[in-house]
Design an enzyme around this catalytic site. Structure first.
Site, PDB file in Angstrom:
ATOM      1  N   GLU A  98      42.103 -98.454  55.851  1.00 38.75           N
ATOM      2  CA  GLU A  98      43.339 -97.662  55.790  1.00 38.75           C
ATOM      3  C   GLU A  98      42.855 -96.246  55.568  1.00 38.75           C
ATOM      4  O   GLU A  98      43.557 -95.289  56.104  1.00 38.75           O
ATOM      5  CB  GLU A  98      43.901 -98.000  54.446  1.00 38.75           C
ATOM      6  CG  GLU A  98      45.268 -97.392  54.120  1.00 38.75           C
ATOM      7  CD  GLU A  98      45.223 -96.247  53.390  1.00 38.75           C
ATOM      8  OE1 GLU A  98      46.279 -95.457  53.056  1.00 38.75           O
ATOM      9  OE2 GLU A  98      44.188 -95.981  52.804  1.00 38.75           O
TER      10      GLU A  98
ATOM     11  N   ASP B 261      49.975 -99.906  46.548  1.00 40.28           N
ATOM     12  CA  ASP B 261      49.012 -98.831  47.069  1.00 40.28           C
ATOM     13  C   ASP B 261      49.280 -98.290  45.734  1.00 40.28           C
ATOM     14  O   ASP B 261      50.059 -97.579  45.130  1.00 40.28           O
ATOM     15  CB  ASP B 261      49.195 -98.106  48.194  1.00 40.28           C
ATOM     16  CG  ASP B 261      47.797 -97.606  48.544  1.00 40.28           C
ATOM     17  OD1 ASP B 261      46.893 -97.610  47.931  1.00 40.28           O
ATOM     18  OD2 ASP B 261      47.986 -96.844  49.689  1.00 40.28           O
TER      19      ASP B 261
END
Ligand SMILES: *[C@@H]1O[C@H](CO)[C@@H](O)[C@H](O)[C@H]1NC(C)=O
Ligand SMILES: *[C@@H]1O[C@H](CO)[C@@H](O)[C@H](O)[C@H]1NC(C)=O
Ligand SMILES: [Zn+2]
Length: 392
Positions: free
Chosen positions: A187, A234
């Site tokens: 990511e 997240d």
């Protein structure tokens, strides 16, 4: 004026074809806490993730192995897949770096893959290359741990529910729902965030799944279509997060999660609440303090979405039509992309609260009320009511 709708009426907002049902107060309170498994030094779930795990390095391979071992040991009914891709990066000098996404899926027994709509629980497991030694406890070791614990906490209830359905001879037309865990690699940007330097694993997976077709005539054409809701966690695990609702089309799901938060607070089962029994016991002034919710947009109107969102692993999926619930605070935690985003700086009460919220949300999504058996495994299912009042 502000209309306060009783939560059962939220059912009215659920898109056609999706059912959702709330958990009882007693189930909400009894959901297992991660307990020692989230100890940052020795915990079986969290500690192995709290290390550097830059894509393509041994740290990354070790964390991936931890996920595989966890599922093989505790959750054998789940199907594990690794999705591999490679890409150069701005710092790889032309070398291809491997990115490995971890995928675990649990579908109803006897179902065909093109017939199951899945709740996807998603986080990224790679850590950022710089600053060197960066751990990324909120980014996203803790979210990965939350998801592992949630999967473990609903697993037996899923089995029980599906056994009951089979015993009743549930017909084929019955809605088929499954759960999918996506722990994504790559990511983080290696150099500077850009469309090319970020989301390596997510971009590759969304692209692969876009052209992986289920058998003709399937209800869902591809594994992307099979995702009913993509819940991306997240930057969770710091104190006092402020998590907005980003997307109008999934605001109904956000509101369901916010409702769970509200109920957990009222039930005294939200450890970071200023009015939790442990906090009250330590405080002279017992006057109730204002509850500031994590999910701040519970009362946001459906017509007030302006379209701002945070770039993250959902982007390549959203671009292909997947419905997204993005659970990320704005502003980001103070420790964001700093060396002190480590285990010691996690707010473990907040970590535990998020874990309970996500577990409960998955339990409601999968309609598991009545199928939990909290007495079966004493160690795993530490009873909140019993542990909470052991205050020295
Ligand atoms: C994907 O990568 C993993 C880890 O590097 C490896 O163990 C696995 O065999 C690979 N899978 C495939 C299908 O190539
Ligand atoms: C980034 O992507 C753009 C557009 O796809 C491409 O033209 C460019 O060469 C890429 N840059 C790098 C460094 O790969
Ligand atoms: Zn990050």
């Amino acid at each position: 004026m502000l209309f306060f709708t009783p939560f059962l009426s939220l059912l009215a907002f659920v898109p056609l074809g999706l059912s959702y049902s709330t958990l009882s107060d007693s189930t909400l309170k009894s959901l297992p806490s991660p307990g020692d498994d989230f100890d940052i030094h020795k915990g079986a779930i969290l500690a192995p993730i709290l290390r550097t795990r830059v894509s393509g390095t041994p740290g990354s391979a070790a964390v991936l192995q931890h996920f595989v071992d966890f599922f093989k040991t505790h959750l054998p009914a789940w199907t594990i897949e690794l999705h591999n891709s490679t890409s150069t990066t701005p710092v790889s000098n032309g070398k291809e770096i491997p990115f490995v996404n971890f995928i675990a899926t649990r579908d109803p027994p006897g179902s065909r893959s093109g017939e199951v709509g899945r709740l996807a629980l998603v986080a990224h497991y790679d850590s950022k290359l710089t600053p060197h030694g960066f751990i990324g406890a909120t980014d996203s070791a803790a979210p990965c741990a939350m998801i592992l614990h949630a999967a473990r906490s609903i697993d037996a209830a899923l089995t029980k529910k599906w056994e009951a359905m089979v015993a009743e001879g549930a017909d084929e037309l019955e809605e088929q729902k499954g759960v999918q865990i996506l722990l994504l690699d790559g990511e983080e940007a290696f150099k500077v965030w850009s469309d090319n330097d970020s989301l390596y694993g997510a971009r590759a997976l969304a692209s692969t799944w876009e052209s992986s077709f289920h058998p003709a005539m399937s209800t869902y054409r591809t594994p992307l279509d099979s995702i009913s809701l993509f819940v991306l966690l997240d930057l969770l695990g710091a104190s006092a997060p402020n998590v907005p609702s980003y997307f109008r089309t999934t605001h109904w799901a956000y509101k369901n999660m916010a409702k769970i938060e509200h109920r957990l607070r009222e039930l005294g089962a939200f450890k970071s609440s200023p009015n939790h029994a442990i906090k009250l016991a330590k405080r002279k002034n017992k006057k109730p303090r204002t509850e500031i919710p994590f999910l701040v947009d519970a009362n946001k109107g459906d017509d007030t979405f302006v379209g701002g969102f945070v770039q993250d692993d959902h982007v390549p999926f959203m671009a292909r039509g997947v419905e997204i619930l993005h659970i990320i605070p704005t502003p980001f935690p103070r420790v964001w992309h700093e060396l002190d985003d480590d285990g010691e700086h996690l707010d473990m009460d907040a970590v535990e609260d998020w874990t309970r919220l996500v577990t409960a949300f998955a339990g409601e999504w999968m309609e598991l009320e009545g199928f939990f058996d909290f007495k079966k495994d004493k160690r795993k299912y530490m009873d909140l009511d019993k542990t909470e009042f052991e205050i020295p």
